[in-house]
Each structure stands twice: as structure tokens, then as C-alpha cells.
Design a protein around this motif. Structure first.
Motif, PDB file in Angstrom:
ATOM      1  N   ASP A   1       0.856  -1.189   0.000  1.00 50.31           N
ATOM      2  CA  ASP A   1       0.000   0.000   0.000  1.00 50.31           C
ATOM      3  C   ASP A   1       0.891   1.238   0.000  1.00 50.31           C
ATOM      4  O   ASP A   1       1.926   1.261   0.679  1.00 50.31           O
ATOM      5  CB  ASP A   1      -0.916   0.004   1.233  1.00 50.31           C
ATOM      6  N   LEU A   2       0.508   2.236  -0.763  1.00 49.61           N
ATOM      7  CA  LEU A   2       1.329   3.450  -0.836  1.00 49.61           C
ATOM      8  C   LEU A   2       1.562   4.082   0.529  1.00 49.61           C
ATOM      9  O   LEU A   2       2.636   4.617   0.802  1.00 49.61           O
ATOM     10  CB  LEU A   2       0.682   4.479  -1.774  1.00 49.61           C
ATOM     11  N   ASP A   3       0.575   4.028   1.387  1.00 49.71           N
ATOM     12  CA  ASP A   3       0.692   4.664   2.699  1.00 49.71           C
ATOM     13  C   ASP A   3       1.018   3.663   3.799  1.00 49.71           C
ATOM     14  O   ASP A   3       0.845   3.945   4.991  1.00 49.71           O
ATOM     15  CB  ASP A   3      -0.586   5.438   3.010  1.00 49.71           C
ATOM     16  N   GLN A   4       1.520   2.513   3.397  1.00 52.08           N
ATOM     17  CA  GLN A   4       1.952   1.509   4.358  1.00 52.08           C
ATOM     18  C   GLN A   4       3.280   1.925   4.989  1.00 52.08           C
ATOM     19  O   GLN A   4       4.183   2.430   4.323  1.00 52.08           O
ATOM     20  CB  GLN A   4       2.117   0.161   3.647  1.00 52.08           C
ATOM     21  N   SER A   5       3.406   1.691   6.278  1.00 48.52           N
ATOM     22  CA  SER A   5       4.643   2.020   6.973  1.00 48.52           C
ATOM     23  C   SER A   5       5.760   1.080   6.529  1.00 48.52           C
ATOM     24  O   SER A   5       5.553  -0.130   6.384  1.00 48.52           O
ATOM     25  CB  SER A   5       4.440   1.905   8.485  1.00 48.52           C
ATOM     26  N   VAL A   6       6.934   1.645   6.330  1.00 48.85           N
ATOM     27  CA  VAL A   6       8.084   0.839   5.958  1.00 48.85           C
ATOM     28  C   VAL A   6       8.407  -0.170   7.057  1.00 48.85           C
ATOM     29  O   VAL A   6       8.873  -1.278   6.788  1.00 48.85           O
ATOM     30  CB  VAL A   6       9.309   1.738   5.672  1.00 48.85           C
ATOM     31  N   SER A   7       8.116   0.170   8.306  1.00 48.26           N
ATOM     32  CA  SER A   7       8.389  -0.732   9.420  1.00 48.26           C
ATOM     33  C   SER A   7       7.538  -1.998   9.368  1.00 48.26           C
ATOM     34  O   SER A   7       7.862  -3.000  10.003  1.00 48.26           O
ATOM     35  CB  SER A   7       8.180  -0.014  10.761  1.00 48.26           C
ATOM     36  N   ASP A   8       6.436  -1.961   8.588  1.00 48.12           N
ATOM     37  CA  ASP A   8       5.637  -3.173   8.390  1.00 48.12           C
ATOM     38  C   ASP A   8       6.310  -4.156   7.442  1.00 48.12           C
ATOM     39  O   ASP A   8       5.947  -5.334   7.408  1.00 48.12           O
ATOM     40  CB  ASP A   8       4.255  -2.821   7.800  1.00 48.12           C
ATOM     41  N   ILE A   9       7.254  -3.661   6.651  1.00 47.98           N
ATOM     42  CA  ILE A   9       7.868  -4.469   5.605  1.00 47.98           C
ATOM     43  C   ILE A   9       9.307  -4.843   5.944  1.00 47.98           C
ATOM     44  O   ILE A   9       9.733  -5.984   5.704  1.00 47.98           O
ATOM     45  CB  ILE A   9       7.821  -3.717   4.261  1.00 47.98           C
ATOM     46  N   ILE A  10      10.050  -3.884   6.490  1.00 54.08           N
ATOM     47  CA  ILE A  10      11.452  -4.113   6.852  1.00 54.08           C
ATOM     48  C   ILE A  10      11.545  -4.280   8.360  1.00 54.08           C
ATOM     49  O   ILE A  10      11.289  -3.337   9.123  1.00 54.08           O
ATOM     50  CB  ILE A  10      12.344  -2.958   6.373  1.00 54.08           C
ATOM     51  N   ASP A  11      11.888  -5.465   8.816  1.00 54.25           N
ATOM     52  CA  ASP A  11      11.985  -5.752  10.247  1.00 54.25           C
ATOM     53  C   ASP A  11      12.987  -4.827  10.920  1.00 54.25           C
ATOM     54  O   ASP A  11      14.106  -4.613  10.416  1.00 54.25           O
ATOM     55  CB  ASP A  11      12.418  -7.201  10.481  1.00 54.25           C
ATOM     56  N   GLY A  12      12.571  -4.261  12.051  1.00 53.03           N
ATOM     57  CA  GLY A  12      13.464  -3.433  12.834  1.00 53.03           C
ATOM     58  C   GLY A  12      13.574  -2.000  12.374  1.00 53.03           C
ATOM     59  O   GLY A  12      14.306  -1.201  12.978  1.00 53.03           O
ATOM     60  N   PHE A  13      12.851  -1.638  11.309  1.00 54.83           N
ATOM     61  CA  PHE A  13      12.928  -0.255  10.821  1.00 54.83           C
ATOM     62  C   PHE A  13      12.340   0.674  11.887  1.00 54.83           C
ATOM     63  O   PHE A  13      11.194   0.496  12.307  1.00 54.83           O
ATOM     64  CB  PHE A  13      12.169  -0.109   9.506  1.00 54.83           C
ATOM     65  N   PRO A  14      13.092   1.673  12.337  1.00 56.04           N
ATOM     66  CA  PRO A  14      12.723   2.411  13.548  1.00 56.04           C
ATOM     67  C   PRO A  14      11.806   3.623  13.375  1.00 56.04           C
ATOM     68  O   PRO A  14      11.511   4.304  14.356  1.00 56.04           O
ATOM     69  CB  PRO A  14      14.085   2.865  14.080  1.00 56.04           C
ATOM     70  N   TYR A  15      11.355   3.874  12.158  1.00 54.14           N
ATOM     71  CA  TYR A  15      10.567   5.087  11.922  1.00 54.14           C
ATOM     72  C   TYR A  15       9.215   4.726  11.304  1.00 54.14           C
ATOM     73  O   TYR A  15       9.052   4.747  10.077  1.00 54.14           O
ATOM     74  CB  TYR A  15      11.327   6.046  11.008  1.00 54.14           C
ATOM     75  N   PRO A  16       8.213   4.400  12.125  1.00 53.27           N
ATOM     76  CA  PRO A  16       6.907   3.964  11.602  1.00 53.27           C
ATOM     77  C   PRO A  16       6.182   5.026  10.783  1.00 53.27           C
ATOM     78  O   PRO A  16       5.305   4.704   9.985  1.00 53.27           O
ATOM     79  CB  PRO A  16       6.125   3.618  12.871  1.00 53.27           C
ATOM     80  N   GLU A  17       6.561   6.289  10.951  1.00 57.70           N
ATOM     81  CA  GLU A  17       5.895   7.367  10.211  1.00 57.70           C
ATOM     82  C   GLU A  17       6.387   7.484   8.767  1.00 57.70           C
ATOM     83  O   GLU A  17       5.789   8.189   7.951  1.00 57.70           O
ATOM     84  CB  GLU A  17       6.057   8.712  10.936  1.00 57.70           C
ATOM     85  N   ILE A  18       7.483   6.800   8.444  1.00 52.85           N
ATOM     86  CA  ILE A  18       7.968   6.792   7.069  1.00 52.85           C
ATOM     87  C   ILE A  18       7.197   5.728   6.293  1.00 52.85           C
ATOM     88  O   ILE A  18       7.140   4.566   6.688  1.00 52.85           O
ATOM     89  CB  ILE A  18       9.479   6.502   7.010  1.00 52.85           C
ATOM     90  N   THR A  19       6.602   6.138   5.174  1.00 53.83           N
ATOM     91  CA  THR A  19       5.772   5.245   4.365  1.00 53.83           C
ATOM     92  C   THR A  19       6.395   5.015   2.991  1.00 53.83           C
ATOM     93  O   THR A  19       7.355   5.689   2.609  1.00 53.83           O
ATOM     94  CB  THR A  19       4.368   5.827   4.183  1.00 53.83           C
ATOM     95  N   VAL A  20       5.805   4.092   2.256  1.00 49.90           N
ATOM     96  CA  VAL A  20       6.246   3.853   0.884  1.00 49.90           C
ATOM     97  C   VAL A  20       6.126   5.133   0.069  1.00 49.90           C
ATOM     98  O   VAL A  20       7.015   5.477  -0.717  1.00 49.90           O
ATOM     99  CB  VAL A  20       5.422   2.716   0.254  1.00 49.90           C
ATOM    100  N   ARG A  21       5.045   5.868   0.262  1.00 45.23           N
ATOM    101  CA  ARG A  21       4.828   7.104  -0.500  1.00 45.23           C
ATOM    102  C   ARG A  21       5.886   8.154  -0.182  1.00 45.23           C
ATOM    103  O   ARG A  21       6.366   8.853  -1.087  1.00 45.23           O
ATOM    104  CB  ARG A  21       3.436   7.668  -0.209  1.00 45.23           C
ATOM    105  N   THR A  22       6.262   8.284   1.096  1.00 47.44           N
ATOM    106  CA  THR A  22       7.262   9.301   1.445  1.00 47.44           C
ATOM    107  C   THR A  22       8.647   8.923   0.910  1.00 47.44           C
ATOM    108  O   THR A  22       9.469   9.802   0.642  1.00 47.44           O
ATOM    109  CB  THR A  22       7.325   9.554   2.960  1.00 47.44           C
ATOM    110  N   LEU A  23       8.918   7.636   0.753  1.00 48.93           N
ATOM    111  CA  LEU A  23      10.155   7.232   0.094  1.00 48.93           C
ATOM    112  C   LEU A  23      10.121   7.603  -1.378  1.00 48.93           C
ATOM    113  O   LEU A  23      11.074   8.187  -1.917  1.00 48.93           O
ATOM    114  CB  LEU A  23      10.375   5.720   0.234  1.00 48.93           C
ATOM    115  N   LEU A  24       9.031   7.265  -2.049  1.00 49.62           N
ATOM    116  CA  LEU A  24       8.900   7.529  -3.484  1.00 49.62           C
ATOM    117  C   LEU A  24       8.987   9.016  -3.796  1.00 49.62           C
ATOM    118  O   LEU A  24       9.521   9.415  -4.838  1.00 49.62           O
ATOM    119  CB  LEU A  24       7.573   6.973  -4.001  1.00 49.62           C
TER     120      LEU A  24
END
Length: 394
Positions: free
Chosen positions: A137-160
Motif C-alpha cells: 500500500d502506498l501509505d503503508q509504513s516501511v516498518s511493516d515491511i522491513i523488520d526493525g525499521f525504527p521510523y513507523p511514520e515513514i511510508t512507501v509514499r514518502t520514500l517515493l
């Protein structure tokens, strides 16, 4: 009283000019073997039915493009690949220079080039294809996908859209051993262990950072359970028959790919930052990239909603017409349209991709010898419609 001799001389001059023009057009046409090729995806599930480009249009534009090439690119000592297309049909292309350190392999239409940050377009499309498939999902948190990622507010959309707050990994201080090649997992580990901090609060502003696209490539890997090389091959390269495109992820084979050069023609060095991919290290050809450009007109390849998300601006904290979508730079023009493009630079490789979607025009230049002339391609745009003239930043 009309001078009959003057009329006769004028007619003779006009006839001579027309004869020369016809010869010039004939010579030009003879150097364009792909004039009759209607569409690079004509036998593909993602084909788009465009009208055939009239020969008169091709000859007129090819003359303009060739003059531009000679005056702005060739004079700059450019080596690489250059292509302009309309309706998925090539109307001009030019190849020059060598691909290897010994000067034996001439660059041609099948020579894969390192396209630097233009590869971010490919990375973005791979992510969006997974969004279309319901895997991300575009607004899915990166921490849901990458184990241990410490910034739940960063999303796929904010990376793109380069709004994550993650700084460029090349500037991480006291993190890398410059004797060892940095790879994607090294970057993720540095972030997860908080060896580096965010540059700003996520989604509060835009800052272009290669780190975002390193993470996106790794997200693709985790979601597909494949290497990024394998995932891109299955998501994009094979479906679009991009036979000369690949992800370079093995530096032990660095002498087997197209080499890059300084502007004085000396071979560029490789170093510890050459091991990451997604932000760079995608090799392709203009003809292959044209297939991707053409497929993006198909709602079967990428949904209309996601293409709209891809080509709209996300950053308005600062005034100006320049913005960034999802994997594409853009200029918000006075006529209400968005001018979309992406430039790139890595080592000696410079690249420019311009997508004039309203007029179905694509301009591509990939060079393996450093030259800022690559970014002059924007000056061709106004010959195809109401577009800006001038240089664009990376």
C-alpha cells in the motif's frame, strides 16, 4: 510592372531549393530504418494503439533534432545513446563512443548503459506495479515491511516522493569502511541501529536522497521474496521485452558492463559506494526504455489512478514550479499541465529522460562520458508542444 526575368529566376531558385530539400529529406530518411515501425509494443499485451506518425512529421522533426544534436551534444564530445520518439515510434536516434576501456566495443542500439538516477523511474514503477497487485500500500509504513525499521511514520509514499527525512547514505559519517563495498542491507542496518538520525520530520518537506530508493529496492525484494534483479526482470523487463536491461548487483563483474569515463576520456574509478541498487545500477538502452515509456500509456500495465499519483506534485513547502511526484521530477506549467522528466548522474554516467505525455513524445539521452550537455535535451521539448526551454537540475 512585374519583371518576368525576376519571376523566372525565382521559379528556378525555388525548384532548386525544393530539389535540395527533397534530397536532404531522402538522405535523412535513408538513415532512419525504423520510420515504418509503428509501435515498440505492437505485439505486447501492454501495447497502445497510436496513430502512425506521418513521414512529413518525422522528416521535419528529425531535421530539427539532428541540428540540435550537432550543435549541443556532438560538439560537447558526447558518447552514448540518444533517441527521440513520437507515439512509441522512433523518429531519430544516434549512437557514438565506446563501451569498454580498450576502445574495442562501439556503443550501439543494444549497448546497455548505466542510467544513474533515471533508474529511479524503473524502481518506482516496480513498486507501483506491486501496489496495483495489492502486495503493497502506498501509505503503508516501511516498518511493516522491513523488520526493525525504527521510523513507523515513514511510508512507501514518502520514500517515493523523497519526503522521508532520510539523509543520503553517502554522507553517513564514521559508518562505512571505505575498503568494503556498501550494499543495500548495510544501509538498512545503519538506519535500524540508529547510527544515523533523520534530517527532518518525515513528510514535512522534500529533500532528494538516494537512500529512499535503496530502501524501495529492498522493499521490492522483501515483498516478492526475490532479488531486485529477479523482481525487475519479472515485473518489467520480461513483460515489456526489454532484452538489454538489467540490475547490476555484482561488482566482481564490473569489467563486463559498459564502462564510464571522465570528460577527458580517462576511465572512471569504482569505489565503496558502487554496490547499492534501486537508486542507481540499472542498465538499459534507449530502445528498451522507450518500451517502458510506451507501456505507461496502458492502464493494463499501470492503473490510471496510480499514474495520476505518479505524475502529481507532493511538495509545496517552498514556492516554485518544480516538484517531485513518485519517481518523476516535474515542472508545474502555467497552462496547468505537468512537464515530467528525470535526470541522472553517477560517476561518468549522465542521463536524461523526458516524457511529454500530452503529446506522446519521449526524449532519451544516456552517456557514459561525463558531460553536462546531457541536460540540454530540455531545449528540444518546445518543438513538440507548449513546453519550457532551459536547463533542469538533477
Amino acid at each position: 510592372m512585374i519583371n518576368k526575368r525576376y519571376i523566372a529566376l525565382s521559379l528556378i531558385t525555388a525548384l532548386a531549393f525544393n530539389a535540395c530539400q527533397q534530397k536532404e529529406n531522402k538522405d535523412l530518411a535513408s538513415n532512419m530504418p525504423l520510420v515504418k515501425e509503428r509501435n515498440v509494443l505492437v505485439d505486447n499485451p501492454y501495447k497502445v494503439e497510436f496513430p502512425t506518425v506521418p513521414t512529413e512529421y518525422i522528416l521535419e522533426k528529425a531535421h530539427i533534432i539532428e541540428n540540435f544534436y550537432n550543435d549541443n551534444i556532438n560538439k560537447a564530445g558526447y558518447t552514448g545513446s540518444f533517441l527521440v520518439a513520437k507515439n512509441g515510434q522512433i523518429i531519430y536516434e544516434n549512437y557514438s563512443g565506446v563501451a569498454d576501456r580498450y576502445g574495442n566495443d562501439s556503443i550501439n542500439s543494444e549497448t546497455p548503459m548505466h542510467v544513474a538516477s533515471v533508474g529511479k523511474v524503473v524502481t518506482a514503477v516496480s513498486v507501483l506495479r506491486l501496489v496495483d497487485a495489492g502486495k503493497i500500500d502506498l501509505d503503508q509504513s516501511v516498518s511493516d515491511i522491513i523488520d526493525g525499521f525504527p521510523y513507523p511514520e515513514i511510508t512507501v509514499r514518502t520514500l517515493l516522493s523523497h519526503r522521508s527525512g532520510l539523509g543520503y547514505y553517502g554522507y553517513y559519517k564514521n559508518v562505512w569502511d571505505v575498503k568494503k563495498t556498501v550494499n543495500n542491507e548495510d544501509v538498512i542496518n545503519a538506519i535500524n541501529t540508529k547510527k544515523v538520525s533523520l534530517d527532518f520530520r518525515p513528510n514535512s518537506k522534500f529533500t532528494y536522497s538516494n537512500t529512499n530508493y535503496v530502501l524501495l529496492a529492498s522493499i521490492v525484494e522483501r515483498v516478492t521474496n526475490k532479488t531486485f534483479k529477479e523482481a525487475l526482470r519479472e515485473l518489467i523487463f520480461e513483460p515489456l521485452q526489454m532484452e538489454h536491461s538489467f540490475v547490476f548487483d555484482d561488482l566482481s563483474k564490473k569489467n563486463q558492463v559498459t564502462q564510464s569515463f571522465y570528460n577527458n576520456s580517462k576511465l572512471q574509478r569504482w569505489d565503496y559506494l558502487d554496490g547499492t541498487y534501486g537508486d542507481k545500477n540499472i542498465y538499459t538502452t534507449p530502445r528498451d526504455f522507450l518500451k517502458l515509456d510506451t507501456a505507461l500509456y496502458s492502464d493494463n500495465f499501470l492503473s490510471a489512478d496510480l499514474k495520476q499519483e505518479m505524475t502529481k506534485g507532493y511538495s509545496y513547502e517552498s514556492k516554485g514550479k518544480r516538484n517531485y511526484g513518485l519517481g518523476l521530477r516535474l515542472i508545474e506549467m502555467d497552462n496547468g499541465d505537468n512537464y515530467t522528466y528525470h535526470n541522472g548522474w553517477w560517476r561518468g554516467n549522465t542521463s536524461s529522460y523526458i516524457r511529454l505525455a500530452k503529446d506522446n513524445v519521449c526524449i532519451i539521452l544516456f552517456s557514459n562520458k561525463y558531460s553536462s550537455a546531457t541536460y540540454k535535451t530540455v531545449s528540444l521539448s518546445h518543438h513538440f508542444g507548449d513546453y519550457p526551454v532551459g536547463n533542469m537540475e538533477l
